[in-house]
Enzyme design. Structure first.
Site, PDB file in Angstrom:
ATOM      1  N   ALA A  66      -5.494  32.703 -63.355  1.00  0.00           N
ATOM      2  CA  ALA A  66      -6.482  31.871 -63.927  1.00  0.00           C
ATOM      3  C   ALA A  66      -5.913  31.586 -65.336  1.00  0.00           C
ATOM      4  O   ALA A  66      -5.368  32.694 -66.286  1.00  0.00           O
ATOM      5  CB  ALA A  66      -7.741  32.571 -64.229  1.00  0.00           C
ATOM      6  N   GLN A 108      -4.999  27.136 -61.431  1.00  0.00           N
ATOM      7  CA  GLN A 108      -6.359  27.691 -61.667  1.00  0.00           C
ATOM      8  C   GLN A 108      -6.523  27.658 -63.162  1.00  0.00           C
ATOM      9  O   GLN A 108      -5.861  28.202 -63.941  1.00  0.00           O
ATOM     10  CB  GLN A 108      -6.420  28.889 -61.187  1.00  0.00           C
ATOM     11  CG  GLN A 108      -7.938  29.385 -61.008  1.00  0.00           C
ATOM     12  CD  GLN A 108      -8.409  30.757 -60.664  1.00  0.00           C
ATOM     13  OE1 GLN A 108      -7.952  31.585 -61.466  1.00  0.00           O
ATOM     14  NE2 GLN A 108      -9.086  30.804 -59.495  1.00  0.00           N
ATOM     15  N   HIS A 176     -12.286  27.259 -61.534  1.00  0.00           N
ATOM     16  CA  HIS A 176     -12.556  28.816 -61.311  1.00  0.00           C
ATOM     17  C   HIS A 176     -14.223  28.725 -61.676  1.00  0.00           C
ATOM     18  O   HIS A 176     -14.665  29.016 -62.703  1.00  0.00           O
ATOM     19  CB  HIS A 176     -11.909  29.848 -62.229  1.00  0.00           C
ATOM     20  CG  HIS A 176     -12.089  31.147 -61.826  1.00  0.00           C
ATOM     21  ND1 HIS A 176     -13.062  31.631 -60.915  1.00  0.00           N
ATOM     22  CD2 HIS A 176     -11.124  32.160 -61.734  1.00  0.00           C
ATOM     23  CE1 HIS A 176     -12.905  32.643 -60.459  1.00  0.00           C
ATOM     24  NE2 HIS A 176     -11.616  33.146 -61.217  1.00  0.00           N
ATOM     25  N   HIS A 179     -16.667  34.552 -59.462  1.00  0.00           N
ATOM     26  CA  HIS A 179     -16.262  36.016 -59.971  1.00  0.00           C
ATOM     27  C   HIS A 179     -16.951  36.244 -61.504  1.00  0.00           C
ATOM     28  O   HIS A 179     -16.550  37.219 -62.111  1.00  0.00           O
ATOM     29  CB  HIS A 179     -14.918  36.274 -60.044  1.00  0.00           C
ATOM     30  CG  HIS A 179     -14.446  36.484 -58.805  1.00  0.00           C
ATOM     31  ND1 HIS A 179     -13.057  36.313 -58.132  1.00  0.00           N
ATOM     32  CD2 HIS A 179     -15.033  36.773 -57.483  1.00  0.00           C
ATOM     33  CE1 HIS A 179     -12.833  36.480 -57.069  1.00  0.00           C
ATOM     34  NE2 HIS A 179     -14.086  36.527 -56.623  1.00  0.00           N
ATOM     35  N   TYR A 181     -17.210  34.496 -64.104  1.00  0.00           N
ATOM     36  CA  TYR A 181     -16.679  34.084 -65.529  1.00  0.00           C
ATOM     37  C   TYR A 181     -17.670  32.857 -65.919  1.00  0.00           C
ATOM     38  O   TYR A 181     -18.830  32.752 -65.319  1.00  0.00           O
ATOM     39  CB  TYR A 181     -15.263  33.535 -65.293  1.00  0.00           C
ATOM     40  CG  TYR A 181     -14.501  34.664 -64.833  1.00  0.00           C
ATOM     41  CD1 TYR A 181     -14.104  35.531 -66.022  1.00  0.00           C
ATOM     42  CD2 TYR A 181     -13.878  35.036 -63.642  1.00  0.00           C
ATOM     43  CE1 TYR A 181     -13.328  36.536 -65.618  1.00  0.00           C
ATOM     44  CE2 TYR A 181     -13.197  36.122 -63.293  1.00  0.00           C
ATOM     45  CZ  TYR A 181     -12.764  37.028 -64.261  1.00  0.00           C
ATOM     46  OH  TYR A 181     -12.206  38.010 -63.967  1.00  0.00           O
ATOM     47  N   GLY A 308      -8.935  39.762 -48.005  1.00  0.00           N
ATOM     48  CA  GLY A 308      -8.325  41.111 -47.685  1.00  0.00           C
ATOM     49  C   GLY A 308      -7.584  41.172 -46.352  1.00  0.00           C
ATOM     50  O   GLY A 308      -7.387  41.909 -45.591  1.00  0.00           O
ATOM     51  N   ARG A 333      -2.732  40.695 -53.165  1.00  0.00           N
ATOM     52  CA  ARG A 333      -1.652  41.871 -53.388  1.00  0.00           C
ATOM     53  C   ARG A 333      -0.404  41.879 -52.665  1.00  0.00           C
ATOM     54  O   ARG A 333       0.352  42.372 -53.215  1.00  0.00           O
ATOM     55  CB  ARG A 333      -2.738  43.095 -53.522  1.00  0.00           C
ATOM     56  CG  ARG A 333      -4.003  43.154 -54.373  1.00  0.00           C
ATOM     57  CD  ARG A 333      -4.987  44.237 -53.887  1.00  0.00           C
ATOM     58  NE  ARG A 333      -5.447  43.546 -52.575  1.00  0.00           N
ATOM     59  CZ  ARG A 333      -6.476  44.401 -52.037  1.00  0.00           C
ATOM     60  NH1 ARG A 333      -6.854  45.631 -52.526  1.00  0.00           N
ATOM     61  NH2 ARG A 333      -7.157  43.754 -50.946  1.00  0.00           N
TER      62      ARG A 333
END
Length: 394
Positions: A66, A108, A176, A179, A181, A308, A333
């Site tokens: 981001a 992003q 974005h 989450h 923001y 995930g 990840r």
């Protein structure tokens, strides 16, 4: 090897087009905040290597971390921005490096609002602000409610940054809206307590998000625009009391724009950062599906999901739960820990494990460019080079 790899006929490995860009498979690098920028918020010289390595399999969708749309919305030390000429030049090198690998690049872009560091804002003489004067945690710093002029300025900042991304060669931008923001701080009724045209019913709370999307689409074309949403996220306190109602309205409004978006990116309930940091066995999470959104969207454009996944579970999901939709799976990840993630997934090669403690070491290559390619990938590239490239003999 840990397995024989994915079935070559797996839907996860099938080509798919997003906007003007052609993907060769449906594995994407998820946007991951890394803080590898300098004090002027310019990406460090080693950043192009990181992104190009993760785009090493041609036709991979690489989505950047981001990136701030204004200096007001950078919000923290060593966080990246795409505002000044120097910042734009740094990102242009990243984009070129990904394209040199034959992969696709989306930037992003975001605004942080109350997710910014209050002290850092104060040091720079900038406001700590949000949709309303509601702190992120009880007793925490209280942001200032934004003015109408500031809100309109945010819309223009997204437009200007999107133009800079395209001018630098980017294939598109991902807005974005997730989450907790700034855009999500307007959408969420737990944060947005306004009584003007930017607050109250969802038609008003979603106004900023939708106006940003409309303005960016008008500026660079819908084929270059993606949008990220996280309906079930509780991260940073931006929750909705009527998730299905709110996101049904938002997605219907997006669809009513009747334009060919590049993609819609959705975070599954189990992909909520708050849950990733504190895993839960709550069986209710499994019932919080994205199906109502995908049914409304109805393949208007591809949908990216994150939650995930492993390569194997992603392949199974595309053949079962998501079988009737054009879905791409984003990996975070595990992709940061494996520059050849796509190749390893294809061939069943054991993955490196990520090292969480070095995720956010500001300005350092440690935990960033120190993850190895598999020896099998290296051997294949060497064999290809011997067979295909001229070599000098002594």
């Amino acid at each position: 090897m840990t397995s024989t790899g994915l079935n070559p006929e797996s839907k996860l490995l099938k080509p798919l087009k997003i906007g003007h860009a052609q993907l060769q498979h449906r594995i994407a690098l998820a946007p991951l905040t890394r803080y590898r920028s300098d004090k002027n918020h310019v990406v460090m010289p080693f950043v192009p290597r990181y992104y190009s390595e993760r785009g090493c399999i041609p036709g991979t969708l690489v989505i950047s971390e981001a990136t701030g749309t204004s200096m007001q919305e950078v919000g923290g030390r060593a966080a990246p921005a795409f505002v000044t000429e120097e910042q734009s030049a740094g990102w242009k090198k990243v984009i070129e490096a990904v394209h040199d690998r034959g992969s696709v690049y989306f930037q992003q872009i975001w605004a942080l609002g109350r997710a910014a560091d209050p002290q850092y804002q104060k040091e720079r003489g900038l406001k700590y602000r949000s949709s309303s004067a509601v702190p992120m945690q009880p007793g925490g710093p209280v942001p200032e409610a934004m003015t109408e002029e500031e809100i309109l300025g945010v819309i223009q900042d997204f437009v200007d940054t999107a133009k800079r991304v395209v001018a630098a060669g980017g294939d598109g931008v991902e807005i974005h809206g997730a989450h907790g923001y700034l855009l999500d701080q307007f959408t969420s009724d737990s944060v947005n307590k306004r009584t003007d045209r930017w607050g109250g019913p969802i038609e008003n709370r979603a106004r900023l998000l939708l106006e940003v999307v409309k303005a960016v689409v008008a500026a660079i074309g819908a084929e270059r625009v993606g949008l990220r949403l996280s309906p079930y996220a509780t991260f940073q306190g931006a929750e909705s009391t009527d998730i299905v109602g709110d996101y049904t309205y938002i997605v219907k409004e997006l669809k009513n724009m009747n334009v060919p978006f590049a993609y819609l990116s959705l975070v599954e309930a189990r992909g909520d950062p708050a849950k990733l940091l504190t895993p839960s066995d709550d069986p209710a999470i499994a019932k919080q599906t994205l199906d109502f959104i995908l049914n409304i969207w109805d393949n208007l454009s591809p949908v990216i999901v994150a939650g995930g996944y492993t390569p194997e579970s992603a392949a199974a999901a595309l053949e079962s739960h998501y079988a009737k939709w054009d879905v791409i799976v984003a990996f975070g990840r595990s992709f940061l820990a494996n520059p050849d993630f796509v190749w390893r997934a294809q061939h069943g090669i054991k993955m490196n494990h990520y090292h969480r403690q070095t995720f956010y070491i500001r300005g350092s290559e440690i935990g960033y460019n120190d993850y190895n390619f598999s020896q099998e990938y290296i051997d294949e590239r060497r064999a290809w080079a011997v067979a295909n490239l001229d070599s000098a003999t002594s």
